[in-house]
Write a protein that holds these residues in place. Structure first.
Motif, mmCIF file in Angstrom:
data_model
loop_
_atom_site.group_PDB
_atom_site.id
_atom_site.type_symbol
_atom_site.label_atom_id
_atom_site.label_comp_id
_atom_site.label_asym_id
_atom_site.label_seq_id
_atom_site.Cartn_x
_atom_site.Cartn_y
_atom_site.Cartn_z
ATOM 1 N N ALA A 164 0.969 -1.000 -0.018
ATOM 2 C CA ALA A 164 -0.491 0.313 0.208
ATOM 3 C C ALA A 164 0.627 1.244 0.322
ATOM 4 O O ALA A 164 0.587 1.813 -0.727
ATOM 5 N N GLU A 165 2.091 1.153 0.578
ATOM 6 C CA GLU A 165 3.165 2.283 0.226
ATOM 7 C C GLU A 165 3.511 2.392 -1.450
ATOM 8 O O GLU A 165 4.469 3.616 -1.254
ATOM 9 N N LEU A 166 3.624 1.735 -1.914
ATOM 10 C CA LEU A 166 4.168 1.591 -3.150
ATOM 11 C C LEU A 166 2.572 2.153 -4.473
ATOM 12 O O LEU A 166 1.506 2.518 -3.781
ATOM 13 N N ALA A 167 3.093 2.771 -5.059
ATOM 14 C CA ALA A 167 2.687 2.887 -6.591
ATOM 15 C C ALA A 167 2.025 2.302 -6.777
ATOM 16 O O ALA A 167 2.413 1.051 -6.751
ATOM 17 N N SER A 168 0.161 1.848 -6.982
ATOM 18 C CA SER A 168 -0.210 0.701 -8.109
ATOM 19 C C SER A 168 0.358 0.478 -8.881
ATOM 20 O O SER A 168 -0.263 -0.879 -8.713
ATOM 21 N N ASP A 169 0.805 0.846 -9.714
ATOM 22 C CA ASP A 169 1.770 0.045 -10.136
ATOM 23 C C ASP A 169 2.600 -1.005 -10.561
ATOM 24 O O ASP A 169 3.021 -1.891 -10.790
ATOM 25 N N GLU A 170 3.676 -0.257 -9.278
ATOM 26 C CA GLU A 170 4.769 -1.604 -9.217
ATOM 27 C C GLU A 170 4.301 -2.617 -7.729
ATOM 28 O O GLU A 170 4.366 -2.929 -7.986
ATOM 29 N N ALA A 171 3.237 -2.078 -7.062
ATOM 30 C CA ALA A 171 2.920 -2.742 -5.872
ATOM 31 C C ALA A 171 1.779 -4.209 -6.749
ATOM 32 O O ALA A 171 1.733 -5.409 -6.644
ATOM 33 N N PHE A 172 1.641 -3.929 -8.335
ATOM 34 C CA PHE A 172 0.924 -4.545 -8.915
ATOM 35 C C PHE A 172 1.558 -5.876 -8.970
ATOM 36 O O PHE A 172 1.346 -7.196 -9.144
ATOM 37 N N ALA A 173 2.640 -5.322 -9.573
ATOM 38 C CA ALA A 173 3.978 -5.961 -10.580
ATOM 39 C C ALA A 173 4.126 -7.362 -9.233
ATOM 40 O O ALA A 173 4.699 -8.226 -9.408
ATOM 41 N N LEU A 174 4.342 -6.460 -8.423
ATOM 42 C CA LEU A 174 5.076 -7.116 -6.970
ATOM 43 C C LEU A 174 4.393 -7.839 -6.323
ATOM 44 O O LEU A 174 4.753 -9.344 -6.187
ATOM 45 N N TRP A 175 2.987 -7.881 -6.404
ATOM 46 C CA TRP A 175 1.677 -8.651 -5.993
ATOM 47 C C TRP A 175 1.721 -9.880 -7.377
ATOM 48 O O TRP A 175 1.540 -11.002 -6.681
ATOM 49 N N LYS A 176 1.453 -9.098 -8.006
ATOM 50 C CA LYS A 176 1.684 -10.100 -9.906
ATOM 51 C C LYS A 176 2.648 -11.618 -9.262
ATOM 52 O O LYS A 176 2.852 -12.537 -9.235
ATOM 53 N N ARG A 177 3.811 -11.212 -8.945
ATOM 54 C CA ARG A 177 5.338 -12.090 -9.243
ATOM 55 C C ARG A 177 5.290 -12.893 -8.000
ATOM 56 O O ARG A 177 5.394 -14.237 -8.509
ATOM 57 N N HIS A 178 4.434 -12.827 -7.419
ATOM 58 C CA HIS A 178 4.384 -13.635 -5.883
ATOM 59 C C HIS A 178 3.288 -14.445 -6.492
ATOM 60 O O HIS A 178 3.343 -15.194 -5.594
ATOM 61 N N VAL A 179 2.102 -13.538 -6.676
ATOM 62 C CA VAL A 179 0.766 -14.544 -6.561
ATOM 63 C C VAL A 179 1.259 -15.688 -7.799
ATOM 64 O O VAL A 179 0.304 -16.893 -7.809
#
Length: 185
Positions: A164-179
């Motif tokens: 939630a502290e990251l920019a939306s696109d950066e958070a999405f990329a990180l989330w996607k990599r882990h999921v």
């Protein structure tokens, strides 16, 4: 979510998918763009048949150019999961390419929707290479996020990354990599 053919001249907009009607193929309608200009309407009834393309008024010549462009693309390698066989290739046509684009765009939308549910309902963070969340705490319910995140950082023995502290696109990329794993495409 990557389509088979890499190109950026043919794209889709106004994609509408009827998941309930998708049987053998994706049931959809969309507007086809060639070099940014709307040229055709596409639809597939989702029962395994072809995608039909209808030129918009006065766009028949552009549709023909788009069809020629698609035919000029290199054949696509099909992954049929058949061991000890030669690879299978398919020549690209515009309707095939539109199907691939619709599938990829629909999958991307579904993934974004899952991310939006997660990021809105959970305090997601990465710790020790794993995506974790705090059970019972909803991100939307935190009044002072800055103070909450600071205390969360302070309580950790090792550094964490709070999505939630990251920019939306950066958070999405990180989330996607882990999921999805290391290779999310």
């Amino acid at each position: 979510m990557e389509n088979i053919t890499k190109q950026d001249r043919i794209t889709l907009k106004n994609l509408k998918v009827a998941d309930f009607a998708s049987e053998e193929t994706l049931c959809f309608t969309a507007t086809v763009l060639f070099d940014g200009a709307s040229i055709a309407e596409a639809h597939n009834d989702g029962r395994g048949g072809s995608t039909f393309l209808y030129a918009l008024s006065g766009k028949q010549a552009l549709l023909a150019k788009a069809e020629a462009f698609a035919k000029g693309l290199p054949p696509a390698l099909l992954d049929l999961d058949q061991e000890d066989e030669d690879p299978h290739y398919i020549n690209i046509t515009l309707d095939f390419l539109v199907d691939e684009l619709a599938d990829a765009l629909h999958a991307q939308r579904k993934l974004r929707a899952a991310f939006s549910r997660d990021i809105g309902n959970k305090v997601l963070f990465v710790k020790g290479g794993k995506l974790l969340f705090i059970k019972g705490i909803k991100l939307k319910a935190i009044a002072d996020r800055k103070a909450y995140f600071a205390s969360l950082h302070a309580r950790q023995a090792q550094p964490i990354v709070i999505l939630a502290e990251l920019a939306s696109d950066e958070a999405f990329a990180l989330w996607k990599r882990h999921v999805l794993g290391e290779n999310p495409d």
